[in-house]
Scaffold this motif. Structure first.
Motif, PDB file in Angstrom:
ATOM      1  N   ALA A   8     -60.475 -37.808  17.734  1.00 37.05           N
ATOM      2  CA  ALA A   8     -60.852 -37.899  16.319  1.00 37.05           C
ATOM      3  C   ALA A   8     -61.803 -39.074  16.163  1.00 37.05           C
ATOM      4  O   ALA A   8     -61.768 -40.034  16.949  1.00 37.05           O
ATOM      5  N   LEU A  13     -56.689 -42.760  12.253  1.00 38.46           N
ATOM      6  CA  LEU A  13     -56.031 -41.461  12.375  1.00 38.46           C
ATOM      7  C   LEU A  13     -55.425 -41.295  13.761  1.00 38.46           C
ATOM      8  O   LEU A  13     -54.270 -40.863  13.903  1.00 38.46           O
ATOM      9  N   ARG A  14     -56.181 -41.652  14.788  1.00 35.40           N
ATOM     10  CA  ARG A  14     -55.661 -41.534  16.152  1.00 35.40           C
ATOM     11  C   ARG A  14     -54.438 -42.424  16.338  1.00 35.40           C
ATOM     12  O   ARG A  14     -53.428 -42.009  16.918  1.00 35.40           O
ATOM     13  N   GLU A  54     -60.013 -33.131  16.299  1.00 37.04           N
ATOM     14  CA  GLU A  54     -60.469 -33.040  14.914  1.00 37.04           C
ATOM     15  C   GLU A  54     -61.898 -32.501  14.937  1.00 37.04           C
ATOM     16  O   GLU A  54     -62.784 -33.090  15.550  1.00 37.04           O
ATOM     17  N   ASP A  56     -65.484 -31.732  13.383  1.00 30.63           N
ATOM     18  CA  ASP A  56     -66.370 -32.170  12.318  1.00 30.63           C
ATOM     19  C   ASP A  56     -66.888 -30.950  11.570  1.00 30.63           C
ATOM     20  O   ASP A  56     -66.845 -29.835  12.073  1.00 30.63           O
ATOM     21  N   LEU A  81     -57.982 -29.311  14.635  1.00 31.21           N
ATOM     22  CA  LEU A  81     -57.737 -29.672  13.237  1.00 31.21           C
ATOM     23  C   LEU A  81     -59.026 -29.360  12.508  1.00 31.21           C
ATOM     24  O   LEU A  81     -60.042 -30.038  12.706  1.00 31.21           O
ATOM     25  N   ASP A  83     -61.081 -27.755   8.866  1.00 33.41           N
ATOM     26  CA  ASP A  83     -61.087 -27.441   7.448  1.00 33.41           C
ATOM     27  C   ASP A  83     -61.436 -25.971   7.260  1.00 33.41           C
ATOM     28  O   ASP A  83     -62.463 -25.505   7.750  1.00 33.41           O
ATOM     29  N   SER A 103     -54.889 -27.173   9.654  1.00 32.88           N
ATOM     30  CA  SER A 103     -55.680 -27.919   8.684  1.00 32.88           C
ATOM     31  C   SER A 103     -55.514 -29.416   8.934  1.00 32.88           C
ATOM     32  O   SER A 103     -54.419 -29.868   9.295  1.00 32.88           O
ATOM     33  N   PRO A 104     -56.569 -30.215   8.717  1.00 30.56           N
ATOM     34  CA  PRO A 104     -56.430 -31.670   8.836  1.00 30.56           C
ATOM     35  C   PRO A 104     -55.457 -32.238   7.802  1.00 30.56           C
ATOM     36  O   PRO A 104     -54.992 -33.365   7.946  1.00 30.56           O
ATOM     37  N   ASP A 105     -55.158 -31.445   6.759  1.00 28.90           N
ATOM     38  CA  ASP A 105     -54.223 -31.884   5.722  1.00 28.90           C
ATOM     39  C   ASP A 105     -52.771 -31.596   6.064  1.00 28.90           C
ATOM     40  O   ASP A 105     -51.876 -31.849   5.251  1.00 28.90           O
ATOM     41  N   CYS A 106     -52.520 -31.045   7.245  1.00 27.42           N
ATOM     42  CA  CYS A 106     -51.136 -30.743   7.628  1.00 27.42           C
ATOM     43  C   CYS A 106     -50.330 -32.039   7.730  1.00 27.42           C
ATOM     44  O   CYS A 106     -50.897 -33.119   7.925  1.00 27.42           O
ATOM     45  N   LEU A 111     -47.835 -30.789  12.791  1.00 30.48           N
ATOM     46  CA  LEU A 111     -48.629 -31.028  13.991  1.00 30.48           C
ATOM     47  C   LEU A 111     -47.739 -31.088  15.229  1.00 30.48           C
ATOM     48  O   LEU A 111     -48.053 -30.481  16.262  1.00 30.48           O
TER      49      LEU A 111
END
Length: 201
Positions: A8, A13-14, A54, A56, A81, A83, A103-106, A111
Motif C-alpha cells: 500500500a 495503513l500498512r 491496495e 490505485d 483492495l 474501489d 473494498s478498501p473500506d472493509c 480482511l
C-alpha cells in the motif's frame, strides 16, 4: 503460519494492518512495501503466501505489483483492495492473477477472514465489487481495431500500420474513425489514452 506481504502507498495503513494481524496466531506479516518497491528480489526473499495489494484508482502501479508477484511468487495468492467505482482498474484486475477482491473500506476482521479463505484455496469477490464488475462496459473493439490501436500506441503512422496489416491507408483511417467514435475521443492519441485507462489496451 500464513506469510503475508502488505502493499500500500500509505505507511500508516500498512502499519495498522500489520499491528492487528500480529495478534493472530496463524498469520504473520513478513514484509510491507509501496507498489513501486515490489521487486522480484523482494518477493523471492520474503516468500509470501498471501499478498494484500491496495489498487490505485488508475490501476497501473498496483497491477504492476500483482504481475511481479505472480511471476516471482510461486504459490503466492493476491487479495486486491479495490474501489468498486474504479471500473477501469477493476476490469484490469479481474483479468490478472488476483484471487480475492475486497473494498478498501472493509473492516479488519473482513480482511483477516479473506486472508484465511484465500490461504485455504478459495477465490472470492465482495458482492458490491461483483455488481460493479457486471455493470462495467466491456471492450468495444473488434480484434482488428485492437490491432490498429496497439500500433498507434507503438507510435506507428497510418501508412506504416497499413503496410503492416496489408491494408490501404484509407481503410486504416476508417478503423481509426470507428475507434475514436467508440471511446468518445477527438484524436487517435486520446483514443489510446481512453482505451488504456479503461483497461482495453
Amino acid at each position: 503460519m500464513t506469510r503475508i506481504l502488505l502493499i500500500a502507498e500509505i505507511r500508516l495503513l500498512r502499519s495498522a494492518i500489520a499491528t492487528v494481524v500480529s495478534f493472530e496466531d496463524d498469520l504473520e506479516v513478513v514484509a510491507d512495501a509501496t507498489c513501486s518497491a515490489v521487486t522480484a528480489a523482494l518477493v523471492r526473499k520474503v516468500r509470501p503466501d498471501i499478498a494484500v495489494v491496495e489498487m490505485d484508482t488508475r490501476g497501473g502501479c498496483g497491477l504492476t505489483a500483482v504481475r511481479t508477484i505472480s511471476e516471482h511468487g510461486a504459490d503466492c495468492c493476491v487479495i486486491a483492495l479495490i474501489d468498486a467505482t474504479a471500473s477501469a482498474t477493476l476490469q484490469r484486475a479481474l483479468g490478472s492473477q488476483v484471487h480475492g477482491f475486497l473494498s478498501p473500506d472493509c473492516n479488519i476482521r473482513e480482511l483477516i477472514d479473506a486472508i484465511r479463505r484465500v490461504a485455504a484455496g478459495e477465490r472470492f469477490i465482495e458482492p458490491g465489487i461483483a455488481i460493479a464488475a457486471l455493470g462495467a462496459p466491456g471492450n468495444p473493439f473488434t480484434p482488428r481495431e485492437a490491432d490498429v490501436l496497439r500500433m498507434v500506441a507503438d507510435g506507428m503512422s497510418t501508412t506504416e500500420i497499413a503496410a503492416a496489416l496489408f491494408l490501404t491507408a484509407g481503410t486504416i483511417r476508417n478503423y481509426l474513425s470507428n475507434i475514436e467514435r467508440k471511446v468518445g475521443a477527438r484524436s487517435r492519441l486520446e483514443a489510446v489514452r481512453n482505451a488504456v485507462e479503461a483497461g482495453w489496451l
